[in-house]
Design a protein around this motif. Structure first.
Motif, PDB file in Angstrom:
ATOM      1  N   MET A  32       0.823  -1.207   0.000  1.00 50.84           N
ATOM      2  CA  MET A  32       0.000   0.000   0.000  1.00 50.84           C
ATOM      3  C   MET A  32       0.861   1.263   0.000  1.00 50.84           C
ATOM      4  O   MET A  32       2.043   1.236   0.391  1.00 50.84           O
ATOM      5  CB  MET A  32      -0.940   0.013   1.203  1.00 50.84           C
ATOM      6  CG  MET A  32      -0.249   0.093   2.556  1.00 50.84           C
ATOM      7  SD  MET A  32      -1.397   0.227   3.938  1.00 50.84           S
ATOM      8  CE  MET A  32      -1.846   1.985   3.816  1.00 50.84           C
ATOM      9  N   SER A  33       0.284   2.353  -0.450  1.00 55.07           N
ATOM     10  CA  SER A  33       0.989   3.641  -0.447  1.00 55.07           C
ATOM     11  C   SER A  33       1.263   4.088   0.980  1.00 55.07           C
ATOM     12  O   SER A  33       0.407   3.919   1.858  1.00 55.07           O
ATOM     13  CB  SER A  33       0.146   4.711  -1.148  1.00 55.07           C
ATOM     14  OG  SER A  33      -0.119   4.360  -2.477  1.00 55.07           O
ATOM     15  N   ILE A  34       2.439   4.644   1.207  1.00 58.45           N
ATOM     16  CA  ILE A  34       2.728   5.248   2.505  1.00 58.45           C
ATOM     17  C   ILE A  34       3.266   6.650   2.284  1.00 58.45           C
ATOM     18  O   ILE A  34       3.814   6.974   1.238  1.00 58.45           O
ATOM     19  CB  ILE A  34       3.721   4.409   3.338  1.00 58.45           C
ATOM     20  CG1 ILE A  34       5.104   4.388   2.682  1.00 58.45           C
ATOM     21  CG2 ILE A  34       3.187   3.007   3.574  1.00 58.45           C
ATOM     22  CD1 ILE A  34       6.191   3.834   3.605  1.00 58.45           C
ATOM     23  N   ALA A  78      -4.943   4.841   4.130  1.00 59.29           N
ATOM     24  CA  ALA A  78      -5.296   4.809   2.707  1.00 59.29           C
ATOM     25  C   ALA A  78      -4.284   5.635   1.925  1.00 59.29           C
ATOM     26  O   ALA A  78      -3.316   6.170   2.491  1.00 59.29           O
ATOM     27  CB  ALA A  78      -6.716   5.335   2.506  1.00 59.29           C
ATOM     28  N   SER A  79      -4.515   5.778   0.635  1.00 58.51           N
ATOM     29  CA  SER A  79      -3.553   6.477  -0.222  1.00 58.51           C
ATOM     30  C   SER A  79      -3.522   7.971   0.029  1.00 58.51           C
ATOM     31  O   SER A  79      -2.601   8.660  -0.401  1.00 58.51           O
ATOM     32  CB  SER A  79      -3.874   6.201  -1.691  1.00 58.51           C
ATOM     33  OG  SER A  79      -5.221   6.524  -1.980  1.00 58.51           O
ATOM     34  N   SER A  80      -4.525   8.489   0.723  1.00 62.40           N
ATOM     35  CA  SER A  80      -4.512   9.894   1.157  1.00 62.40           C
ATOM     36  C   SER A  80      -5.338  10.002   2.430  1.00 62.40           C
ATOM     37  O   SER A  80      -6.208   9.161   2.688  1.00 62.40           O
ATOM     38  CB  SER A  80      -5.083  10.813   0.069  1.00 62.40           C
ATOM     39  OG  SER A  80      -6.417  10.475  -0.240  1.00 62.40           O
ATOM     40  N   ASN A  81      -5.057  11.009   3.226  1.00 62.94           N
ATOM     41  CA  ASN A  81      -5.762  11.185   4.489  1.00 62.94           C
ATOM     42  C   ASN A  81      -7.237  11.477   4.270  1.00 62.94           C
ATOM     43  O   ASN A  81      -7.611  12.201   3.348  1.00 62.94           O
ATOM     44  CB  ASN A  81      -5.128  12.310   5.297  1.00 62.94           C
ATOM     45  CG  ASN A  81      -3.872  11.866   6.012  1.00 62.94           C
ATOM     46  OD1 ASN A  81      -3.718  10.696   6.369  1.00 62.94           O
ATOM     47  ND2 ASN A  81      -2.939  12.801   6.233  1.00 62.94           N
ATOM     48  N   ARG A  82      -8.057  10.909   5.149  1.00 67.76           N
ATOM     49  CA  ARG A  82      -9.523  11.031   5.136  1.00 67.76           C
ATOM     50  C   ARG A  82     -10.165  10.247   3.998  1.00 67.76           C
ATOM     51  O   ARG A  82     -11.380  10.258   3.845  1.00 67.76           O
ATOM     52  CB  ARG A  82      -9.972  12.508   5.065  1.00 67.76           C
ATOM     53  CG  ARG A  82      -9.513  13.355   6.240  1.00 67.76           C
ATOM     54  CD  ARG A  82     -10.179  12.935   7.527  1.00 67.76           C
ATOM     55  NE  ARG A  82     -11.616  13.115   7.534  1.00 67.76           N
ATOM     56  CZ  ARG A  82     -12.473  12.364   8.224  1.00 67.76           C
ATOM     57  NH1 ARG A  82     -12.037  11.358   8.959  1.00 67.76           N
ATOM     58  NH2 ARG A  82     -13.774  12.599   8.180  1.00 67.76           N
ATOM     59  N   ASP A 131       7.781  -5.259   9.109  1.00 68.19           N
ATOM     60  CA  ASP A 131       8.223  -4.786   7.791  1.00 68.19           C
ATOM     61  C   ASP A 131       7.529  -3.486   7.404  1.00 68.19           C
ATOM     62  O   ASP A 131       8.127  -2.613   6.755  1.00 68.19           O
ATOM     63  CB  ASP A 131       7.944  -5.857   6.733  1.00 68.19           C
ATOM     64  CG  ASP A 131       8.831  -7.090   6.884  1.00 68.19           C
ATOM     65  OD1 ASP A 131       9.848  -7.006   7.600  1.00 68.19           O
ATOM     66  OD2 ASP A 131       8.492  -8.137   6.294  1.00 68.19           O
ATOM     67  N   PHE A 132       6.259  -3.358   7.787  1.00 68.10           N
ATOM     68  CA  PHE A 132       5.507  -2.129   7.514  1.00 68.10           C
ATOM     69  C   PHE A 132       6.152  -0.955   8.246  1.00 68.10           C
ATOM     70  O   PHE A 132       6.328   0.131   7.673  1.00 68.10           O
ATOM     71  CB  PHE A 132       4.059  -2.332   7.961  1.00 68.10           C
ATOM     72  CG  PHE A 132       3.089  -1.269   7.497  1.00 68.10           C
ATOM     73  CD1 PHE A 132       3.098  -0.793   6.195  1.00 68.10           C
ATOM     74  CD2 PHE A 132       2.126  -0.769   8.375  1.00 68.10           C
ATOM     75  CE1 PHE A 132       2.181   0.161   5.773  1.00 68.10           C
ATOM     76  CE2 PHE A 132       1.207   0.177   7.959  1.00 68.10           C
ATOM     77  CZ  PHE A 132       1.233   0.655   6.658  1.00 68.10           C
TER      78      PHE A 132
END
Length: 802
Positions: free
Chosen positions: A61-63, A76-80, A216-217
């Motif tokens: 996933m995107s971080i 998620a890929s962006s906040n909210r 790992d995350f």
């Protein structure tokens, strides 16, 4: 924002503004990765499949790390933005793709690219989700109650369970490596010639996969922080990023040694639990207790100051607010405002019965006041020994008008727990979970409340209609007789007894079907590992791994039932002002015409009303409610006899915003309520019916069998800001709360501090009230994100005087 508590630091204020301006999008990342993992591991036992799923998500996933934050981790890929959890349900996602941004409330935005990605995986999940299998497993005689909206359990099969608090303090103290050690030891001790141990072996394998995935995350964030530090020209921010990198290389796998490390460890676990399963009401527990030793040590060593400690907490609340959840529109009506119910509990007592308030309790209050957001959901545990200084601080937060803190009472909850078999030391360590429900952190299974919603007023109408649902015409129960043929109140009581016992049995059947499919399809590996004694027993939570496992459904429309019974008894059978036939006809026609309005006015104005300390009505609803309680306790849950203490059911009134959704499908009721309008929420009186002031409300609520409603007795009250601006009224409120809990054995109370004019102006000019937060039920939400019907429901609540 708050003269009394001070303001956010500049960076946290900037972060808050960014989050408030962020549009909530639908994020497809988790859905795509989950689908890939399920395909890749289709042959694996379910525990391993779920572990590999979480591993796949965390690895891919995107971080990102926000410019202002000191705490890292994103959902998620962006906040909210809200992830999609396809393993639970996909039908409503596909059906509503083009409607998310057109909703009346709880709007989400979605790109065409995301729509196509979600449509691309839909075929795989056709007839293959928890919802599909849950509905298919329901016997037709019970499923009809679900379909008619009499018993709702949609949230149970369209999302994860949650309604739980993990033992964050233990993770901080020992690190995940201790859970890893215990798992390896338990796995090595298994005799695999015993077939019962094969499933345990898979469960242990799954825990080890997940712990490595979490480590790992964290390493991904450590590497990202280091990479950002190497490019950062601001020396202060560079140092912060290097510290973030150091911490993420350590926690949550290793034990935390500092206040900062402890908060990051806690947040990271809290975040991943919600990536694993999107169940809401995942709560932090008694944070002022388990976090205080780290605060005290670092403060005394000069590592932190009170201000820097408060800033880290405000950062935590901002990160907590980044988490979001999208629900189907039908489910949204039961949870308006996209609430996550992430509860933090402070105060209360220690296991040796001393006041548990400490300096960190005050800082948590201050940090929540400064941040002023719907999350976290702050609860104060009240007890007789809670001192006036702390109570004053609590009311100062209440005065800010965003519905926090709520108060739960040790004086009723602890004895109720002990009576049910909870060890005394654990009973004294309970925390609020989600709204007002309560459980022991790290030792209690899922869904201490919220299993299903049973519509009491609709049940009464069916009892009056010879067991036939008046809206659909479907016959549900035989042989109770029609109201038009009843000659006395005893006839109605007998019909209610038959109906509510039958409906309770069907609610249990529906709940059991949900629980079985959740157990078989979506065991939560990380969450189970963090709840005692899942590792010791080799069982996930749904399989009986928790020390305690009590659940409750939620009963909706308590006040409507009360007022309806009183109106029928008094006006129909005692005073004979309305005949049974006339009342039934008026209900069918929604009080249309001159005669209908006349009857409606009598029902509203000529009969006693719950919330006014009138035994006539209060004892009627107590008696009616006790029939439900007597019936529901007969039926254990699916974990009974499989390990946990309890495995039983009890009652609960924390109906969240279900009063609006269930009101939509309910015809006119004998309390004078019109068809389709909201029911009363929680155990609060119906709007404007409580005319004798707050003390009378407290006395009415206290007559309910609160010691048996362990699932929560939710009471909302509303006062104006002008009222609490006077010091004498503030002290009156404190005395009133103390009386409610000390003498009347109240369970819970919370306050909306806002005037009707402000709410009406916010409806007309939402742009002027971006920060307006209201208490919806057992949670708070931004007023502007609510549907108009939910807004109207809040506007019409009685404004109390002191």
């Amino acid at each position: 924002m708050s003269k009394y508590f001070g303001n956010l630091t500049e960076r946290m204020n900037h972060f808050r503004e960014e989050l408030l301006e962020a549009k909530p999008f639908v994020c497809a990342e988790r859905a795509i990765l989950t689908t890939e993992a399920y395909k890749e591991h289709a042959d694996k036992p379910v525990h391993l499949k779920r572990a590999y799923m979480l591993e796949k998500i965390l690895n891919n996933m995107s971080i990102f790390i926000e410019d202002d934050t000191l705490i890292v981790g994103n959902q998620a890929s962006s906040n909210r933005s809200a992830p999609i959890f396809p393993e639970y349900a996909m039908d409503w996602v596909i059906n509503e793709l083009d409607e998310f941004d057109k909703r009346d409330g709880d709007v989400f935005y979605i790109t065409e690219e995301t729509k196509e990605k979600l449509r691309g995986i839909a075929d795989y999940w056709y007839h293959n989700t928890v919802k599909d299998k849950g509905l298919a497993s329901m016997p037709p005689a019970s499923k009809v109650f679900y379909d008619l909206g009499i018993i709702k359990a949609e949230g149970n099969i369209t999302s994860g369970d949650a309604h739980i608090a993990a033992d964050y303090g233990k993770v901080m103290k020992f690190g995940l490596k201790d859970y890893e050690r215990r798992t390896k030891e338990a796995m090595a001790a298994l005799d695999l010639t015993d077939f019962n141990n094969i499933k345990k072996y898979h469960f242990y394998q799954a825990i080890l996969i997940v712990i490595k995935a979490v480590r790992d995350f964290a390493k991904r964030y450590a590497d990202l922080a280091l990479e950002m530090a190497e490019k950062e020209i601001n020396e202060k921010r560079k140092a912060e990023l290097l510290e973030i990198s150091r911490i993420m290389n350590k926690v949550p796998y290793e034990a935390a040694d500092s206040y900062y490390e402890a908060i990051q460890s806690m947040w990271f676990i809290h975040l991943i639990l919600q990536i694993e399963s999107n169940g809401h009401s995942l709560s932090y527990g008694r944070m002022d207790q388990y976090l205080y030793p780290y605060y005290k040590k670092d403060l005394e060593a000069g590592v932190i100051t009170e201000d820097s400690a408060c800033e880290l907490l405000t950062n935590l609340w901002l990160k907590t607010f980044t988490i979001n959840k999208i629900r189907s529109w039908s489910h949204t009506q039961f949870s308006a405002g996209s609430p996550l119910y992430q509860n933090v509990t402070i105060g209360g007592q220690t296991p040796d019965k001393k006041d548990a308030v400490n300096p960190l309790s005050y800082i948590i209050l201050k940090s929540v006041a400064q941040t002023r957001l719907p999350q976290p959901n702050l609860t104060v545990r009240y007890h007789k020994g809670l001192d006036d200084k702390f109570m004053n601080e609590c009311i100062e937060v209440v005065k800010l008008g965003f519905g926090m803190p709520a108060f739960n009472s040790d004086e009723i909850i602890i004895p109720s727990f002990i009576k049910r078999g909870i060890k005394e030391e654990d009973a004294y360590n309970y925390s609020a979970i989600g709204c007002v429900e309560v459980a022991v952190p790290g030792k209690w299974g899922y869904r201490c409340t919220g299993m299903s919603f049973l519509n009491f007023p609709k049940s009464l109408l069916i009892a009056m209609n010879d067991g036939v649902d008046p809206k659909s015409g479907i016959k549900l129960v035989d042989g109770v007789g029609h109201f038009k043929d009843m000659t006395n109140y005893e006839d109605l009581k007998k019909a209610w007894d038959v109906i509510i016992r039958d409906f309770t049995r069907h609610s249990v059947i529906i709940e059991n079907c949900c629980d079985i499919v959740l157990e078989e399809e979506v065991p939560d590996i990380l969450c189970s590992a963090l709840v005692e004694d899942c590792i010791g027993r080799g069982k996930a939570i749904k399989e009986g791994g928790a020390i305690y496992d009590f659940v409750s459904g939620l009963q909706v429309g308590i006040a409507n039932l009360a007022d309806s019974l009183a109106a029928i008894k008094k006006l129909v059978f005692e005073e004979k002002k309305i005949s049974p036939a006339e009342l039934w006809s008026a209900l069918e026609e929604d009080f249309a015409g001159e005669e209908g309005k006349k009857i409606q006015n009598m029902l509203i104005y000529d009969a006693p009303k719950y919330g006014n300390d009138d035994d006539y009505v209060d004892l009627l609803v107590k008696e009616a409610y006790e029939i439900y309680i007597d019936e529901v306790v007969k039926y254990p849950n699916t974990r009974y006899g499989r390990g946990p203490i309890g495995g039983l059911r009890y009652a609960g009134t924390s109906s969240i915003s279900a009063n609006v959704g269930q009101g939509l499908g309910t015809l006119a009721t004998p309390d004078g309520r019109n068809a389709g309008t909201p029911l009363a929420e929680g155990c609060s009186p119906s709007h404007s019916m409580d005319t004798n002031g707050p003390t009378a409300v407290f006395k009415s609520v206290a007559k309910l069998p609160t010691e048996d409603i362990t699932g929560g007795v939710l009471l909302n009250q509303k006062v104006t800001p002008a009222l609490l601006s006077k010091e004498e009224n503030k002290q009156k409120l404190i005395m009133l709360i103390r009386t409610f809990f000390n003498r009347l054995k109240g369970f819970h109370v919370q306050y909306n501090v806002v005037d009707k004019e402000t709410l009406l102006d916010a409806q007309k000019h939402p742009e002027r009230h971006r920060d307006l937060i209201v208490r919806v039920a057992g949670y708070s939400a931004f007023f502007n994100v609510l549907s108009k019907q939910t807004q109207d429901d809040i506007i019409e609540r009685t404004e109390q005087t002191l």
